[in-house]
Design a protein around this motif. Structure first.
Motif: not given
Length: 111
Positions: A52-77
Motif C-alpha cells: 500500500e505504501r509503495q502504491a501511495e508513493a507511486e501516486i504521489r510521484t505521478a501527481q508531482r510529475g503532472q503538476l510539474l508538466a502543467a507548470a512547464l506547459t503554462l510557462a512555455a505558453m
C-alpha cells in the motif's frame, strides 16, 4: 537380486508448515500452532502495508510529475504569447512547440 528401492518425497510450499508438521509442533509445544498462525498473519499484514505504501508513493510521484508538466506547459505558453506580442515569431514558435511536443510524447507513452 536386490529389491528396487522406492523413495517418496513430499513437498509443501507456503507461509505455513504442512498441516501434519503443524500438528507435530502443537504436540511438542502446546500453543505453538496458534503462535505460528499469528506470525504468518503478522507477516501477511506487513506485506500488505508495504505494498500500500509503495502504491501511495507511486501516486504521489505521478501527481508531482503532472503538476510539474502543467507548470512547464503554462510557462512555455505564456512565454510564447509574450514573444508573439513582441513580434518575435521564431522564439514564440520555439516556445509553443515545447508544450506540443510534451503532449505528443504523453500520448505516445500511453500506447
Amino acid at each position: 537380486m536386490e529389491a528396487a528401492r522406492l523413495t517418496v518425497e513430499q513437498a509443501w510450499a507456503g507461509p505455513l508448515p504442512a498441516p501434519g508438521v503443524l500438528e507435530q509442533y502443537e504436540r511438542v509445544l502446546p500453543g505453538a500452532a496458534e503462535r505460528i498462525l499469528r506470525m504468518a498473519e503478522t507477516v501477511a499484514t506487513g506485506n500488505i502495508r508495504v505494498t500500500e505504501r509503495q502504491a501511495e508513493a507511486e501516486i504521489r510521484t505521478a501527481q508531482r510529475g503532472q503538476l510539474l508538466a502543467a507548470a512547464l506547459t503554462l510557462a512555455a505558453m505564456t512565454g510564447a504569447g509574450a514573444f508573439f506580442l513582441l513580434g518575435n515569431q521564431v522564439a514564440g514558435i520555439a516556445l509553443l512547440s515545447l508544450p506540443l511536443l510534451m503532449l505528443i510524447r504523453s500520448f505516445l507513452m500511453r500506447s
